[in-house]
Design a protein around this motif. Structure first.
Motif, PDB file in Angstrom:
ATOM      1  N   ASP A   1      -3.537  10.797   0.095  1.00  0.00           N
ATOM      2  CA  ASP A   1      -4.888  10.761  -0.456  1.00  0.00           C
ATOM      3  C   ASP A   1      -5.804  10.050   0.551  1.00  0.00           C
ATOM      4  O   ASP A   1      -5.506   8.930   1.001  1.00  0.00           O
ATOM      5  CB  ASP A   1      -4.895  10.008  -1.787  1.00  0.00           C
ATOM      6  CG  ASP A   1      -6.280   9.920  -2.387  1.00  0.00           C
ATOM      7  OD1 ASP A   1      -6.689  10.860  -3.081  1.00  0.00           O
ATOM      8  OD2 ASP A   1      -6.960   8.900  -2.144  1.00  0.00           O
TER       9      ASP A   1
ATOM     10  N   MET B   1       0.821  -1.215   0.000  1.00  0.00           N
ATOM     11  CA  MET B   1       0.000   0.000   0.000  1.00  0.00           C
ATOM     12  C   MET B   1       0.852   1.261   0.000  1.00  0.00           C
ATOM     13  O   MET B   1       0.419   2.317  -0.461  1.00  0.00           O
ATOM     14  CB  MET B   1      -0.947   0.003   1.208  1.00  0.00           C
ATOM     15  CG  MET B   1      -2.091  -0.984   1.115  1.00  0.00           C
ATOM     16  SD  MET B   1      -3.195  -0.659  -0.292  1.00  0.00           S
ATOM     17  CE  MET B   1      -3.853   0.952   0.138  1.00  0.00           C
ATOM     18  N   GLU B   2       2.088   1.168   0.495  1.00  0.00           N
ATOM     19  CA  GLU B   2       2.967   2.342   0.518  1.00  0.00           C
ATOM     20  C   GLU B   2       3.362   2.788  -0.886  1.00  0.00           C
ATOM     21  O   GLU B   2       3.889   3.887  -1.063  1.00  0.00           O
ATOM     22  CB  GLU B   2       4.207   2.040   1.357  1.00  0.00           C
ATOM     23  CG  GLU B   2       3.917   2.052   2.850  1.00  0.00           C
ATOM     24  CD  GLU B   2       5.124   1.689   3.685  1.00  0.00           C
ATOM     25  OE1 GLU B   2       5.191   2.129   4.850  1.00  0.00           O
ATOM     26  OE2 GLU B   2       6.014   0.958   3.178  1.00  0.00           O
TER      27      GLU B   2
ATOM     28  N   ALA C   1      -8.305   3.064   2.793  1.00  0.00           N
ATOM     29  CA  ALA C   1      -8.184   1.689   2.307  1.00  0.00           C
ATOM     30  C   ALA C   1      -7.093   0.946   3.072  1.00  0.00           C
ATOM     31  O   ALA C   1      -7.261  -0.237   3.430  1.00  0.00           O
ATOM     32  CB  ALA C   1      -7.895   1.687   0.816  1.00  0.00           C
ATOM     33  N   LEU C   2      -5.977   1.617   3.322  1.00  0.00           N
ATOM     34  CA  LEU C   2      -4.871   1.017   4.086  1.00  0.00           C
ATOM     35  C   LEU C   2      -5.339   0.645   5.497  1.00  0.00           C
ATOM     36  O   LEU C   2      -5.146  -0.493   5.945  1.00  0.00           O
ATOM     37  CB  LEU C   2      -3.698   1.992   4.156  1.00  0.00           C
ATOM     38  CG  LEU C   2      -2.573   1.630   5.142  1.00  0.00           C
ATOM     39  CD1 LEU C   2      -1.908   0.311   4.743  1.00  0.00           C
ATOM     40  CD2 LEU C   2      -1.546   2.764   5.235  1.00  0.00           C
TER      41      LEU C   2
ATOM     42  N   THR D   1      -8.693   8.578   0.335  1.00  0.00           N
ATOM     43  CA  THR D   1      -9.253   7.283  -0.084  1.00  0.00           C
ATOM     44  C   THR D   1      -8.227   6.172   0.096  1.00  0.00           C
ATOM     45  O   THR D   1      -8.535   5.097   0.633  1.00  0.00           O
ATOM     46  CB  THR D   1      -9.707   7.350  -1.561  1.00  0.00           C
ATOM     47  OG1 THR D   1     -10.700   8.373  -1.697  1.00  0.00           O
ATOM     48  CG2 THR D   1     -10.305   6.022  -1.999  1.00  0.00           C
ATOM     49  N   ASN D   2      -6.990   6.433  -0.330  1.00  0.00           N
ATOM     50  CA  ASN D   2      -5.926   5.435  -0.178  1.00  0.00           C
ATOM     51  C   ASN D   2      -5.618   5.167   1.293  1.00  0.00           C
ATOM     52  O   ASN D   2      -5.412   4.018   1.705  1.00  0.00           O
ATOM     53  CB  ASN D   2      -4.654   5.899  -0.888  1.00  0.00           C
ATOM     54  CG  ASN D   2      -4.822   5.942  -2.395  1.00  0.00           C
ATOM     55  OD1 ASN D   2      -5.690   5.267  -2.951  1.00  0.00           O
ATOM     56  ND2 ASN D   2      -3.997   6.735  -3.061  1.00  0.00           N
ATOM     57  N   LYS D   3      -5.612   6.240   2.071  1.00  0.00           N
ATOM     58  CA  LYS D   3      -5.301   6.102   3.495  1.00  0.00           C
ATOM     59  C   LYS D   3      -6.366   5.268   4.200  1.00  0.00           C
ATOM     60  O   LYS D   3      -6.050   4.371   5.006  1.00  0.00           O
ATOM     61  CB  LYS D   3      -5.202   7.489   4.134  1.00  0.00           C
ATOM     62  CG  LYS D   3      -4.706   7.467   5.578  1.00  0.00           C
ATOM     63  CD  LYS D   3      -4.536   8.893   6.094  1.00  0.00           C
ATOM     64  CE  LYS D   3      -4.031   8.899   7.524  1.00  0.00           C
ATOM     65  NZ  LYS D   3      -3.876  10.274   8.049  1.00  0.00           N
TER      66      LYS D   3
ATOM     67  N   PHE E   1       1.250   3.537  -3.010  1.00  0.00           N
ATOM     68  CA  PHE E   1       0.221   4.513  -3.370  1.00  0.00           C
ATOM     69  C   PHE E   1       0.428   5.804  -2.572  1.00  0.00           C
ATOM     70  O   PHE E   1       1.153   5.828  -1.571  1.00  0.00           O
ATOM     71  CB  PHE E   1      -1.169   3.947  -3.082  1.00  0.00           C
ATOM     72  CG  PHE E   1      -1.507   2.724  -3.894  1.00  0.00           C
ATOM     73  CD1 PHE E   1      -2.107   2.843  -5.147  1.00  0.00           C
ATOM     74  CD2 PHE E   1      -1.220   1.450  -3.410  1.00  0.00           C
ATOM     75  CE1 PHE E   1      -2.412   1.720  -5.891  1.00  0.00           C
ATOM     76  CE2 PHE E   1      -1.520   0.324  -4.143  1.00  0.00           C
ATOM     77  CZ  PHE E   1      -2.116   0.455  -5.394  1.00  0.00           C
ATOM     78  N   ASP E   2      -0.225   6.850  -3.005  1.00  0.00           N
ATOM     79  CA  ASP E   2      -0.158   8.139  -2.313  1.00  0.00           C
ATOM     80  C   ASP E   2      -1.016   8.066  -1.058  1.00  0.00           C
ATOM     81  O   ASP E   2      -2.244   8.167  -1.114  1.00  0.00           O
ATOM     82  CB  ASP E   2      -0.667   9.252  -3.237  1.00  0.00           C
ATOM     83  CG  ASP E   2      -0.681  10.610  -2.549  1.00  0.00           C
ATOM     84  OD1 ASP E   2      -0.099  10.711  -1.443  1.00  0.00           O
ATOM     85  OD2 ASP E   2      -1.284  11.549  -3.094  1.00  0.00           O
ATOM     86  N   LEU E   3      -0.405   7.908   0.102  1.00  0.00           N
ATOM     87  CA  LEU E   3      -1.161   7.761   1.349  1.00  0.00           C
ATOM     88  C   LEU E   3      -1.589   9.098   1.932  1.00  0.00           C
ATOM     89  O   LEU E   3      -2.226   9.144   2.993  1.00  0.00           O
ATOM     90  CB  LEU E   3      -0.339   6.959   2.363  1.00  0.00           C
ATOM     91  CG  LEU E   3      -0.071   5.501   1.947  1.00  0.00           C
ATOM     92  CD1 LEU E   3       0.703   4.762   3.027  1.00  0.00           C
ATOM     93  CD2 LEU E   3      -1.376   4.773   1.641  1.00  0.00           C
TER      94      LEU E   3
END
Length: 365
Positions: free
Chosen positions: A345, A338-339, A351-352, A347-349, A341-343
């Motif tokens: 963001d 997951m790192e 999801a993580l 949505t990404n955060k 991706f842009d954490l």
């Protein structure tokens, strides 16, 4: 020519006898709501008496025929037959079909009038210079508008139409063109089927259901009180519901502790609403990982008549610590992946953090 002013109650969709089979609340609340709906029906009749109404118009789904008992039906007609100075007019709907519910009551009481066909018919009330047109459902679906070709209105009289129908054109619940029907010259069109009160043409109204059935039916619920003659018209919406269904959207943040969260959840809710209404909370946001929302909501629930909630919060984990502690297992590998991706963001955060929650739950189960 003498003008006649008539006054009436317009109601529909009481669904008496319902057991709330598809509702999210359990049997205890359902039993209370079932009893309350009968009391609301009786209150509507008492209101009509106290306001000296000429008519009570019931536009379908008075009963939930699948669940109402013979006693339930007798109870309702025992109330209606006592109201000797008010003419009660009933159109059967798709939940209380004519053959299944009303046949034995047609013509039984002089003040209770039930439409006995699924074709347009009329009932005349000379003492009020009024003609009421309508029909009753007698099958589970109607794909077309009723036939009005034989309806000839006497414009020296007050003409009312009662329909349990839908203004959506592709509906299977008797779709109608409300503008076309309004142009026929009725002085009032009393509708049923839609559970939210609304005006759909200059003199055409849905009153909604007097008691909301579930969390899809928010806001005030009641009846319309109508006064009209050939020139004047007035309408008043009167609340009748014992309780309202209320949905709250609550956003929480990681810096909130137990007291902060309880305050955020209960903010702006009056004590009267807490102890009377049906509340649903949809909770989102990120929380300190040590916070137990089940414990918090169990505590909050004690001050509410009814409370349900959906917890969509995500724990705010120490990612680097978790990664270090789980470098050789699926949790560590998931974090590493997951790192990429842009954490920063959101949505990404989320999801993580959601993924870590699921993996930790799986490990502990």
């Amino acid at each position: 020519m003498e003008e006649f002013m008539i006054k009436f109650v317009h109601t529909a969709d009481l669904h008496l006898g319902s057991v709330f089979e598809k509702a999210s609340f359990g049997n205890a609340a359902a039993k209370i709501r079932r009893d309350e709906m009968f009391k609301t029906f009786e209150h509507i009749v008492e209101l009509a008496i106290s306001l000296k109404k000429d008519f009570i118009l019931i536009c379908g789904d008075l009963f939930e025929e699948k669940y109402c008992t013979t006693f339930d039906i007798h109870r309702v007609f025992d109330v209606l037959k006592q109201v000797k100075n008010i003419q009660v007019i009933i159109a059967a709907g798709n939940h209380d079909l004519l053959s299944n519910t009303y046949r034995q009551y047609i013509g039984k009481y002089p003040n209770v009038h039930i439409f006995s066909s699924d074709k347009i018919e009329k009932k005349e009330f000379a003492e009020h210079n009024t003609v009421v047109y309508g029909l009753s459902w007698d099958k589970s679906a109607y794909f077309s508008e009723p036939d009005f070709s034989n309806v000839e209105l006497d414009q020296s009289k007050i003409n009312i139409l009662m329909l349990h129908a839908d203004t959506v054109t592709n509906s299977t619940y008797m779709p109608i063109n409300i503008n076309k029907i309004s142009a026929l010259g009725f002085d009032y069109i009393a509708l049923g089927h839609i559970h939210q009160a609304q005006q759909v043409a200059p003199r055409a109204y849905y009153p909604g259901c007097p008691e909301a059935l579930d969390f899809k039916e928010l806001g005030a619920h009641g009846i319309y009180c109508i006064s009209l003659d050939k020139t004047a018209f007035s309408t008043e919406f009167v609340k009748t519901a014992n309780r309202e269904f209320v949905v709250h959207h609550v956003e929480l943040t990681p810096d909130m502790g137990y007291i902060d969260i309880i305050r955020e959840i209960t903010a702006d809710i009056s004590h009267d609403s807490m102890t009377k209404d049906m509340h649903r909370f949809e909770i989102t946001g990120m929380l300190d990982a040590s916070i137990n929302m089940v414990e918090i909501m169990d505590q909050v629930r004690q001050t509410f008549f009814y409370l349900e909630y959906k917890d969509n919060t995500v724990p705010d984990f120490d990612i680097q610590k978790l990664k270090e502690e789980n470098r050789d297992n699926i949790i560590g590998r998931f974090i590493t992946k997951m790192e990429a991706f842009d954490l920063q963001d959101e949505t990404n955060k989320k999801a993580l953090f959601k993924g870590i929650s699921v993996l930790l739950d799986d490990r502990s189960s």
